[in-house]
Design an enzyme around this catalytic site. Structure first.
Site, mmCIF file in Angstrom:
data_model
loop_
_atom_site.group_PDB
_atom_site.id
_atom_site.type_symbol
_atom_site.label_atom_id
_atom_site.label_comp_id
_atom_site.label_asym_id
_atom_site.label_seq_id
_atom_site.Cartn_x
_atom_site.Cartn_y
_atom_site.Cartn_z
ATOM 1 N N ARG A 21 -6.856 -2.801 4.250
ATOM 2 C CA ARG A 21 -6.703 -1.636 5.109
ATOM 3 C C ARG A 21 -8.018 -1.462 5.866
ATOM 4 O O ARG A 21 -9.097 -1.785 5.361
ATOM 5 C CB ARG A 21 -6.401 -0.362 4.301
ATOM 6 C CG ARG A 21 -5.001 -0.308 3.711
ATOM 7 C CD ARG A 21 -3.957 -0.095 4.796
ATOM 8 N NE ARG A 21 -2.620 0.146 4.264
ATOM 9 C CZ ARG A 21 -1.706 -0.802 4.048
ATOM 10 N NH1 ARG A 21 -2.031 -2.064 4.287
ATOM 11 N NH2 ARG A 21 -0.510 -0.504 3.602
ATOM 12 N N ASP A 45 -7.252 -8.142 10.381
ATOM 13 C CA ASP A 45 -5.869 -7.792 10.676
ATOM 14 C C ASP A 45 -5.695 -6.282 10.681
ATOM 15 O O ASP A 45 -4.673 -5.774 11.142
ATOM 16 C CB ASP A 45 -4.917 -8.416 9.649
ATOM 17 C CG ASP A 45 -3.460 -8.168 9.998
ATOM 18 O OD1 ASP A 45 -3.080 -8.412 11.170
ATOM 19 O OD2 ASP A 45 -2.696 -7.721 9.117
ATOM 20 N N HIS A 104 -2.510 -5.875 12.787
ATOM 21 C CA HIS A 104 -1.849 -5.483 11.535
ATOM 22 C C HIS A 104 -0.470 -6.136 11.407
ATOM 23 O O HIS A 104 0.558 -5.464 11.334
ATOM 24 C CB HIS A 104 -1.727 -3.953 11.438
ATOM 25 C CG HIS A 104 -1.560 -3.479 10.020
ATOM 26 N ND1 HIS A 104 -1.947 -2.234 9.601
ATOM 27 C CD2 HIS A 104 -1.052 -4.085 8.919
ATOM 28 C CE1 HIS A 104 -1.680 -2.077 8.309
ATOM 29 N NE2 HIS A 104 -1.126 -3.196 7.873
ATOM 30 N N ARG A 108 -10.449 -4.721 -10.027
ATOM 31 C CA ARG A 108 -11.035 -3.493 -10.568
ATOM 32 C C ARG A 108 -11.680 -3.739 -11.930
ATOM 33 O O ARG A 108 -12.737 -3.195 -12.244
ATOM 34 C CB ARG A 108 -9.953 -2.417 -10.671
ATOM 35 C CG ARG A 108 -10.428 -1.059 -11.135
ATOM 36 C CD ARG A 108 -9.351 -0.026 -10.931
ATOM 37 N NE ARG A 108 -8.060 -0.486 -11.429
ATOM 38 C CZ ARG A 108 -6.916 0.147 -11.231
ATOM 39 N NH1 ARG A 108 -6.900 1.266 -10.522
ATOM 40 N NH2 ARG A 108 -5.794 -0.319 -11.731
ATOM 41 N N GLY A 129 0.145 -8.660 9.011
ATOM 42 C CA GLY A 129 0.211 -9.412 7.764
ATOM 43 C C GLY A 129 1.584 -9.421 7.133
ATOM 44 O O GLY A 129 1.985 -10.420 6.523
ATOM 45 N N GLY A 155 -4.806 -9.175 -6.836
ATOM 46 C CA GLY A 155 -3.478 -8.844 -7.325
ATOM 47 C C GLY A 155 -2.492 -9.919 -6.912
ATOM 48 O O GLY A 155 -2.843 -11.093 -6.788
ATOM 49 N N GLY A 167 0.817 -1.207 0.000
ATOM 50 C CA GLY A 167 0.000 0.000 0.000
ATOM 51 C C GLY A 167 0.849 1.254 0.000
ATOM 52 O O GLY A 167 1.981 1.263 0.504
ATOM 53 N N ARG A 179 -10.605 -9.963 -16.116
ATOM 54 C CA ARG A 179 -9.536 -10.546 -16.909
ATOM 55 C C ARG A 179 -9.574 -12.064 -16.717
ATOM 56 O O ARG A 179 -10.307 -12.572 -15.889
ATOM 57 C CB ARG A 179 -8.159 -9.982 -16.515
ATOM 58 C CG ARG A 179 -7.689 -10.336 -15.126
ATOM 59 C CD ARG A 179 -6.306 -9.747 -14.867
ATOM 60 N NE ARG A 179 -5.706 -10.224 -13.636
ATOM 61 C CZ ARG A 179 -5.907 -9.696 -12.434
ATOM 62 N NH1 ARG A 179 -6.705 -8.638 -12.310
ATOM 63 N NH2 ARG A 179 -5.308 -10.200 -11.371
#
Length: 313
Positions: free
Chosen positions: A228, A251, A275, A169, A277, A146, A72, A172
């Protein structure tokens, strides 16, 4: 030409760095290691606040590359307007895939199999046996397909799932099957037993898992957020948790860190990890390989990897 490079690691601890640059160690300390105006390549300290991460940017008038050590970039975005035009912002795609995917599986299995309840039983010397749901035969929806999302699916494969659905997003095809566009969420959510959030935090994804999203999840489904905290509407999630209709493994939270007394701490059916990860033993070798590769590319004027944006364009 001599370049100034700011690193949150000591250069002696990194293999494969190119000769030539002056390497400066800075990991968020109050004093800068040198004049920020001379820095050409800035590696953002890992797991520091946004205030610390962006503090040198206003003075980095010669910087050409800002490299994060996280996937991020939301923690550096507040300072991007301080940079000159043409600065490349690169993220750490690939560095956290293994760690975050491992934690995702840990949260899913722990939640389904009731591990938190076993720990509480052990603390009170109670034998809390019973019938628990398995991951086998479940349908999993990965929202944000991703590199990390793909790594999560890699680790789901042995668990005899009924189905894995993928959302990104835009649509595919992959070797494992189709990736659906985010507009398909209303049709996919009611079919999922486990919904994994691993999207970046953007204006488009902020509050994505709001009241409507959560209401479309099937009764008894598990929401796992390893993205997030801001991707989930906390108030809406609390309402669903308190009704007992769904459960959650988080997380990341909003706010973060979660303050004492916040109702999420004791909401029914929620498992919270702080948090974690990314920060594991897998982080350091992968981060160091990324930096060695990027800096060699930079010195040799080769295209950089993981360029997320270029300022002014």
């Amino acid at each position: 030409m001599t370049y100034e490079v700011w690193l949150p690691f000591h250069a002696d601890d990194l293999d494969g760095l190119p000769d030539g640059p002056n390497y400066r160690f800075w990991n968020g300390e109050q004093d800068f290691p040198a004049d920020p105006a001379d820095c050409a390549f800035y590696v953002v300290p890992y797991m520091k606040s946004s205030d610390i991460s962006v503090r040198p940017l206003a003075e980095m008038t010669s910087v050409q590359v800002v490299q994060t050590l996280s996937a991020g970039i939301d923690h550096v975005q507040p300072g991007l307007q301080l940079l000159p035009e043409g600065v490349q912002l690169c993220n750490a795609r690939g560095v956290h895939d293994a760690s975050t995917a491992e934690l995702t599986l840990t949260l899913i299995l722990s939640s389904l199999r009731g591990i938190p309840d076993f720990v509480r039983g052990q603390d009170s010397e109670e034998w809390r046996s019973g019938f628990r749901p398995a991951l086998a035969d479940k349908s999993v929806l990965i929202v944000g397909y991703g590199a990390v999302g793909s790594a999560i699916e890699d680790r789901l494969v042995p668990f005899e799932l009924a189905r894995v659905a993928r959302v990104a997003r835009s649509a595919r095809e992959t070797a494992r099957g189709p990736v659906h566009p985010i507009t398909a969420l209303p049709e996919l959510l009611p079919e999922a037993d486990v919904v994994v959030l691993i999207t970046p935090l953007t204006e488009q994804t902020k509050g994505l898992a709001g009241a409507d999203f959560l209401a479309r999840m099937k009764d008894g489904a598990l929401l796992v957020n390893v993205a997030r905290g801001g991707v989930v509407d906390t108030k809406a999630l609390l309402a669903e948790l308190e009704s007992g209709r769904i459960t959650a493994a988080l997380d990341v939270t909003d706010p973060e860190p979660l303050p004492p007394g916040h109702p999420l701490w004791h909401a029914p059916g929620v498992l919270i990890s702080p948090h974690v990860g990314g920060p594991t033993s897998a982080f350091f070798p992968r981060a160091k390989r990324l930096l060695g590769d990027q800096l060699n590319r930079f010195v040799n004027r080769e295209p950089l990897r993981n360029v997320v944006l270029t300022t002014g364009s």
